[in-house]
Design a protein around this motif. Structure first.
Motif, PDB file in Angstrom:
ATOM      1  N   ALA A  59     -18.543  28.660  74.073  1.00  0.00           N
ATOM      2  CA  ALA A  59     -18.826  27.840  72.906  1.00  0.00           C
ATOM      3  C   ALA A  59     -19.001  26.327  72.994  1.00  0.00           C
ATOM      4  O   ALA A  59     -18.345  25.704  73.452  1.00  0.00           O
TER       5      ALA A  59
ATOM      6  N   LEU B  36     -15.460  33.633  76.232  1.00  0.00           N
ATOM      7  CA  LEU B  36     -14.797  33.015  77.354  1.00  0.00           C
ATOM      8  C   LEU B  36     -15.255  33.966  78.528  1.00  0.00           C
ATOM      9  O   LEU B  36     -15.238  35.179  78.590  1.00  0.00           O
TER      10      LEU B  36
ATOM     11  N   THR C 108      -4.708  27.862  71.510  1.00  0.00           N
ATOM     12  CA  THR C 108      -5.115  29.027  71.514  1.00  0.00           C
ATOM     13  C   THR C 108      -6.477  29.724  70.943  1.00  0.00           C
ATOM     14  O   THR C 108      -6.935  29.000  70.181  1.00  0.00           O
ATOM     15  N   CYS C 109      -6.799  31.045  71.368  1.00  0.00           N
ATOM     16  CA  CYS C 109      -7.841  31.509  70.705  1.00  0.00           C
ATOM     17  C   CYS C 109      -7.630  33.145  70.652  1.00  0.00           C
ATOM     18  O   CYS C 109      -7.268  33.725  71.578  1.00  0.00           O
TER      19      CYS C 109
ATOM     20  N   THR D  33      -5.755  29.022  75.447  1.00  0.00           N
ATOM     21  CA  THR D  33      -7.306  28.773  76.114  1.00  0.00           C
ATOM     22  C   THR D  33      -7.490  27.211  76.381  1.00  0.00           C
ATOM     23  O   THR D  33      -8.450  27.001  77.022  1.00  0.00           O
TER      24      THR D  33
ATOM     25  N   ARG E 210      -8.760  23.996  72.216  1.00  0.00           N
ATOM     26  CA  ARG E 210      -7.606  24.490  71.293  1.00  0.00           C
ATOM     27  C   ARG E 210      -6.447  24.959  72.100  1.00  0.00           C
ATOM     28  O   ARG E 210      -6.755  25.799  73.003  1.00  0.00           O
TER      29      ARG E 210
ATOM     30  N   ARG F 122     -18.741  23.429  67.973  1.00  0.00           N
ATOM     31  CA  ARG F 122     -18.953  24.537  69.044  1.00  0.00           C
ATOM     32  C   ARG F 122     -18.456  26.184  68.707  1.00  0.00           C
ATOM     33  O   ARG F 122     -19.021  26.895  69.289  1.00  0.00           O
ATOM     34  N   CYS F 123     -17.442  26.066  67.986  1.00  0.00           N
ATOM     35  CA  CYS F 123     -17.057  27.566  67.149  1.00  0.00           C
ATOM     36  C   CYS F 123     -16.520  27.494  65.915  1.00  0.00           C
ATOM     37  O   CYS F 123     -16.300  25.966  65.418  1.00  0.00           O
TER      38      CYS F 123
ATOM     39  N   GLY G  15     -14.274  34.374  68.862  1.00  0.00           N
ATOM     40  CA  GLY G  15     -14.053  33.241  69.879  1.00  0.00           C
ATOM     41  C   GLY G  15     -13.993  33.890  71.063  1.00  0.00           C
ATOM     42  O   GLY G  15     -14.629  33.470  71.902  1.00  0.00           O
TER      43      GLY G  15
ATOM     44  N   PHE H 215     -13.676  27.456  64.999  1.00  0.00           N
ATOM     45  CA  PHE H 215     -12.066  27.060  65.036  1.00  0.00           C
ATOM     46  C   PHE H 215     -11.841  25.405  65.699  1.00  0.00           C
ATOM     47  O   PHE H 215     -10.720  25.285  65.676  1.00  0.00           O
TER      48      PHE H 215
ATOM     49  N   CYS I 175     -12.130  24.589  76.892  1.00  0.00           N
ATOM     50  CA  CYS I 175     -11.726  24.761  75.325  1.00  0.00           C
ATOM     51  C   CYS I 175     -10.619  23.680  74.880  1.00  0.00           C
ATOM     52  O   CYS I 175      -9.745  23.195  75.854  1.00  0.00           O
TER      53      CYS I 175
HETATM   54  S1  SF4 Z   1     -12.001  29.643  73.399  1.00  0.00           S
HETATM   55 FE1  SF4 Z   1     -12.155  30.096  71.400  1.00  0.00          FE
HETATM   56  S2  SF4 Z   1     -11.235  28.232  70.215  1.00  0.00           S
HETATM   57 FE2  SF4 Z   1     -11.676  27.620  72.228  1.00  0.00          FE
HETATM   58  S3  SF4 Z   1     -13.688  26.873  72.456  1.00  0.00           S
HETATM   59 FE3  SF4 Z   1     -13.954  29.285  72.789  1.00  0.00          FE
HETATM   60  S4  SF4 Z   1     -14.473  30.064  70.687  1.00  0.00           S
HETATM   61 FE4  SF4 Z   1     -13.461  28.000  70.215  1.00  0.00          FE
END
Ligand code: SF4
Ligand code: SF4
Length: 316
Positions: A218, A272, A262-263, A211, A260, A233-234, A268, A236, A258
């Motif tokens: 988020a 998307l 991965t999600c 992601t 990160r 934001r989340c 989470g 994670f 995003c």
């Molecule tokens: S894709 Fe998942 S980890 Fe990335 S911002 Fe959205 S909820 Fe958070």
């Protein structure tokens, strides 16, 4: 050089808030869980009570519509303060939905006083902690109360007979979700097919979506809030955005890609936009209850998930 500030969301109509306060205890003893059989001291209980009351008051004061999902570390719904918080929030005209994750072991009678079209329970069955019959009795109580809920399990391959028995005995109208089990060997084809027959959306959860750089709601129309009011934001991404008790939350919101790699968790990836989860879940999104127009035929949702995966995700 000046740091760019997110554009304020003056016209925000609706915000989803995932709340996780200091509570970190559970009456169950799942062997893999850090909160298993953990009890809190009276001081810890009081801190959680105060944080919850402050959060509920904050929701009450917001000028836009709010949906809340309680995602406690442990089991919260055994405590009257959480039953009362859910009930109270469900009666506020500007609260669209209030959902909570629970092992369904606590009292349920409080639901009779709640706004039941707005309350959603995310109920997880833990084989080994409660008998199937006992768990099913609780779901029948929910049915009698007219409650909205989903039921779920972790898809441990060795538990397949239990999971199938749960599906067979559960109200056919109740959605049973299966979370992919991360820590074992890869599923065999037969196991994947069996779990997909039980949960038609299982293949969405089995993937780890790559992601980073993808647009995600988020931090824009959904946030995570802890007991101190710290906004992330989340759950994670640990970087704080600000604090709901110190700032207008609308000043903290902005579209962001995003950050990160991965999600892979339902709470989470449903944020998307490319996945379009709302089409399948509708108002039941937070409690994982498929109530959207595409639930009868989730093929388009599954296709979008496959496209997201092919765009760079890795199987697990
Ligand atoms: S894709 Fe998942 S980890 Fe990335 S911002 Fe959205 S909820 Fe958070
Ligand atoms: S019910 Fe949930 S919180 Fe409680 S011990 Fe089991 S996994 Fe942990």
């Amino acid at each position: 050089m000046a740091v760019a500030r997110p554009a304020p969301h003056a016209a925000l109509e609706h915000l989803t808030v995932l709340y996780r306060g200091p509570l970190s205890s559970c009456n169950y003893g799942c062997p893999y869980c850090p909160f298993a059989k953990r009890r809190e001291s009276p001081e810890e209980q009081e801190a959680d009570r105060a944080a919850l009351a402050r959060f509920v008051a904050w929701v009450e004061a917001q000028p836009f519509e709010v949906s809340v999902l309680f995602t406690p570390w442990g089991e919260a719904l055994i405590w009257p303060r959480y039953q009362q918080a859910v009930t109270h929030l469900s009666r506020l005209p500007h609260v669209r939905q209030v959902a909570i994750q629970t092992n369904l072991s606590g009292p349920l009678g409080w639901l009779a006083d709640a706004g039941r079209t707005r309350v959603g329970l995310w109920a997880t069955y833990h084989p080994g902690e409660v008998s199937l019959e006992r768990f099913l009795t609780r779901t029948r109580e929910l049915d009698a109360l007219g409650a909205r809920y989903s039921v779920g399990v972790v898809g441990v391959p060795a538990h397949l007979p239990d999971i199938q028995a749960l599906r067979d005995a559960l109200n056919p109208a109740t959605y049973l979700w299966v979370n992919a089990f991360h820590d074992g060997r890869p599923y065999t084809r037969a196991e994947r097919e069996a779990l997909t027959r039980i949960d038609p959306l299982f293949e969405v959860n089995i993937r780890r979506y790559r992601t980073r750089g993808q647009p995600c709601a988020a931090g824009d129309t959904a946030i995570s809030v802890d007991g101190h009011g710290t906004v992330r934001r989340c759950h994670f991404i640990p970087v704080p955005l600000g604090n709901i008790y110190e700032q207008d939350v609308r000043d903290l919101l902005a579209p962001r890609p995003c950050a990160r790699p991965t999600c892979h968790c339902h709470i989470g990836y449903v944020q998307l936009p490319a996945l379009g989860a709302q089409d399948v879940y509708g108002a039941g999104l937070l409690a994982r209850i498929p109530e959207g127009p595409d639930w009868a035929d989730p093929g388009a949702y599954l296709d979008r998930a496959r496209q997201l995966w092919r765009a760079g995700a890795t199987p697990r």
